[in-house]
Design an enzyme around this catalytic site. Structure first.
Site, short mmCIF file in Angstrom:
data_model
loop_
_atom_site.label_atom_id
_atom_site.label_comp_id
_atom_site.label_asym_id
_atom_site.label_seq_id
_atom_site.Cartn_x
_atom_site.Cartn_y
_atom_site.Cartn_z
N PHE A 1 0.72 -1.04 0.12
CA PHE A 1 -0.03 -0.14 0.02
C PHE A 1 0.98 1.20 -0.08
O PHE A 1 1.69 1.43 0.75
CB PHE A 1 -0.99 -0.01 1.17
CG PHE A 1 -2.27 1.06 0.84
CD1 PHE A 1 -3.15 0.80 0.08
CD2 PHE A 1 -1.99 2.16 1.74
CE1 PHE A 1 -4.09 1.83 -0.10
CE2 PHE A 1 -2.99 3.05 1.56
CZ PHE A 1 -3.99 2.96 0.74
N ASP B 1 2.54 -5.04 8.28
CA ASP B 1 1.29 -4.35 8.17
C ASP B 1 0.15 -4.93 7.94
O ASP B 1 0.10 -5.88 7.10
CB ASP B 1 1.65 -3.43 6.90
CG ASP B 1 0.19 -2.55 6.69
OD1 ASP B 1 -0.79 -2.63 7.12
OD2 ASP B 1 0.49 -1.37 6.05
N TYR C 1 -10.51 0.29 10.43
CA TYR C 1 -11.80 0.54 9.57
C TYR C 1 -11.94 -0.47 8.54
O TYR C 1 -13.08 -0.19 7.83
CB TYR C 1 -11.66 1.99 9.12
CG TYR C 1 -10.52 2.64 8.37
CD1 TYR C 1 -10.11 2.07 7.01
CD2 TYR C 1 -9.35 3.36 8.95
CE1 TYR C 1 -8.86 2.24 6.51
CE2 TYR C 1 -8.39 3.72 8.30
CZ TYR C 1 -8.01 3.20 7.12
OH TYR C 1 -7.09 3.71 6.45
N LYS C 2 -10.95 -1.31 8.38
CA LYS C 2 -11.60 -2.65 7.17
C LYS C 2 -12.25 -3.65 7.96
O LYS C 2 -13.44 -3.35 8.24
CB LYS C 2 -10.20 -2.85 6.58
CG LYS C 2 -9.47 -1.85 5.68
CD LYS C 2 -8.35 -2.07 5.31
CE LYS C 2 -7.58 -0.97 4.73
NZ LYS C 2 -8.20 -0.14 3.47
N ARG D 1 -11.74 -5.52 -7.00
CA ARG D 1 -11.59 -6.31 -5.77
C ARG D 1 -12.82 -6.55 -5.12
O ARG D 1 -13.92 -5.82 -5.02
CB ARG D 1 -10.64 -5.43 -4.79
CG ARG D 1 -9.36 -5.20 -5.38
CD ARG D 1 -8.47 -4.50 -4.13
NE ARG D 1 -9.28 -3.71 -3.35
CZ ARG D 1 -9.04 -2.94 -2.19
NH1 ARG D 1 -7.60 -3.31 -1.64
NH2 ARG D 1 -9.59 -1.87 -1.56
#
Lengths: 414, 414
Positions: free
Chosen positions: A127, A200, A225-226, A373
């Site tokens: 990312f 990560d 938040y995922k 995705r």
């Protein structure tokens, strides 16, 4: 092989021990939400908890709530509650700031722990914000360099062999393809070369079992938040191995990480333990959704979550093969043990196909140049949703309705 | 001189043009809240706005709200709305992260703008987190030193004369005593020595008129949870003078500050303008109270706010003199033009006196070793509250009821 039909999917839902958890979330009517790997939906308990914090703790308790409502210690108390999701114990996780900032902290600490080494390794395909923060850190000290490795990892071995690597930053799950790394094996390799391993967890924690201490990981960072469903921009977290905590000093040394924050001394002295990785006043109103979400996670077995996740992504790939054939390419590993909780499909007009899917209520997202995705989140998705997704992709491709969608723009948030 | 009585205070309230704003805040029954300089009370509109963001933007809008509800740009749109409170225009302020982190960013940028200079100057008596962050920054680069000045400012001239100062960090209003610095004069002095001026506005913005461009300030930082009433740990902000924006590069270079955040390139390129001072995903749930508070500020003239603030602190000091005599010492400037919106009283047992006041519903706070702080916030306080405060201090001192309170502890949050 018998073909899979919608009744089979419904039968799987009927037998699903996690099915009842869907009621604990609010999902809009008519939406099949496959972007929980980007922003999780709202736990049903959130509005009431939010009102409690706003109207009682803030409006009535006022400044006294920093003590009386436990505000000051929430980064630590929530960290302890989140810890089991990454296999950690009390005092090993703190909830604070953002993933990018926490990466800056732990890499800074790692560099201080390896003063004789000058190389930071990260993934070019990870990312992007990780790379951006590390570029700045290397420039900033004026003494380090950032070495980026390409997908596959062969370069990692070469870099480690050079004996100058201080820290390696790795994404547990690739945000685009869902590739899952072997945390234990890679960490062991990094350690064998005398470097520190920083993981990560943004695209893995909350979707699969993680055992940071069991893998002897040095530092880890992640967002909430995922898969953790704690709301837009909710606070991130970081993990520091107990064996490193006494010596690890991080560069964003604000007063909340001080040994005596309310002594108001004029010199920084890091707190004992994980608290030294805090910086300054946390946003208290960002915490209630995380607390609500962790209540739900406390009620489930992560092994069961992982089993359902793998079953859903296996089902998705099988249905893609059956229904879509060569119209798309599965860009994620077909081996469920090498895959996170998401599957990417490659299509030359993926952006437009995804727009057409979203118009039909099937929400996934797009990553340039050609990846669609789909995130499969076991707490609130049904096997029937997997069917709906593939059936809708088939309809959009067969009817070619995606052709009326606009071309991609890199300036839009997705 | 005629003595001041409660009727006089009530008469002042009767004539107060800002009196109606008190109804826009929620204040607990029986509390005289004089800690708005630490945590402001809740604007009445907050619960409804919070529910809107949670139940509509998040729960229904889901990940699409990053675009559709304007989430991604909120640090900029809220920055533009906050800007008038510091005299700034659009594109000069961004709302993000915390004061400590924003200080790290702007000082980092300042050091890059003055590469030939090695000294950072800050106030030893300033809010400690500023010093802690700067200590780390000086250590981190390995090339800078932090020079701390004592109250009074004489050392500042000497340091500036040495010609090595890159940046000077100053608190506009002293968090303990309320001393207000002459922003224009000090900035001019700093500039004359070739250094950059960075102002911490935590204890001034929202309480008095500020004109950053008019004072030719280089950078400024501040919080929104004190006079701006945006809730516990609400997001901070920073200001960058337009003349510096093209060249100022900050060290916490996350993806939200990238020129093309959604291009997912593997190298950092700072955005044009103030946006490059962002780092990563902001906590969206921390924004609604700030939006509600800025609505209130948009309806008032800051000159009128300052006039009432000075009238209240003048009244407080006059009542202290009249009612308390030598029992306490006024530790704040008696000249209203040299004072922020707070007054500190010195008493050898100030901690215990403050505890006794809080038990009686008069909330101020305490700063070691002997300062009782009282914040006077014009939007929701009445002149009668000033009377109530002094009368209660008098009662506590005369009856010596403070003697039953515990001794101070430096570990407690206040």
């Amino acid at each position: 092989m018998t073909s899979i039909d919608i009744s089979h999917c419904r039968e799987l839902d009927h037998r699903d021990d996690l099915a009842h958890l869907r009621d604990e979330f609010v999902l809009p009517e008519g939406v099949t939400y496959l972007v929980g790997n980007s922003l999780g939906p709202m736990p049903r308990a959130v509005p009431e908890r939010m009102q409690e914090v706003v109207t009682r703790e803030w409006a009535q308790g006022l400044v006294g709530s920093w003590n009386d409502a436990g505000w000051f210690d929430q980064p630590l108390t929530l960290g302890d509650r989140l810890a089991p999701l990454v296999g950690a114990g009390p005092g090993q996780v703190v909830v604070c700031d953002t993933t990018s900032l926490n990466l800056f902290k732990v890499v800074g600490a790692a560099l201080q722990l390896r003063p004789e080494r000058r190389t930071i390794v990260a993934e070019a395909y990870g990312f992007p914000t990780d790379v951006y923060m590390l570029e700045s850190m290397a420039t900033w000290t004026g003494q380090h360099r950032l070495a980026l490795i390409e997908q596959g990892g062969a370069q990692l071995d070469d870099l480690l062999d050079q004996g100058d690597v201080a820290a390696v930053v790795l994404n547990h799950v690739d945000y685009r393809t869902g590739d899952l790394l072997d945390m234990a094996a890679v960490t062991e390799k990094v350690h064998a070369a005398g470097a520190l391993a920083i993981w990560d967890l943004c695209h893995s924690a909350g979707a699969l079992e993680i055992d940071l201490p069991g893998c002897d990981v040095d530092f880890a960072i992640g967002c909430t938040y995922k898969y953790l469903n704690a709301g837009p921009g909710s606070p991130a977290y970081l993990y520091v191995a107990p064996r490193l905590q006494a010596d690890a000093v991080q560069p964003l040394s604000g007063w909340h990480g001080h040994a005596a924050p309310f002594a108001f001394t004029t010199s920084y002295e890091p707190a004992a333990g994980i608290s030294r990785f805090r910086t300054s006043s946390p946003s208290i109103l960002s915490f209630p959704p995380l607390a609500a979400s962790l209540d739900l996670f406390a009620s489930v077995d992560m092994a069961a979550v992982r089993r359902k996740s793998q079953a859903m992504t296996d089902l998705f790939i099988a249905l893609v093969d059956q229904e879509l054939g060569d119209a798309v390419e599965v860009a994620s590993p077909r081996d469920a043990d090498r895959r996170g909780s998401q599957v990417a499909l490659r299509h030359p007009h993926g952006y437009q196909v995804m727009r057409a899917l979203i118009e039909r209520g099937v929400q996934g997202d797009f990553r340039a140049p050609d990846l669609m995705r789909f995130g499969f989140t076991p707490l609130y998705l049904r096997y029937e949703d997997v069917w709906t997704c593939v059936a809708t992709v088939r309809e959009v491709l067969e009817t070619e309705t995606w052709r009326s969608q606009p071309e991609p723009s890199v300036t839009a948030a997705t």
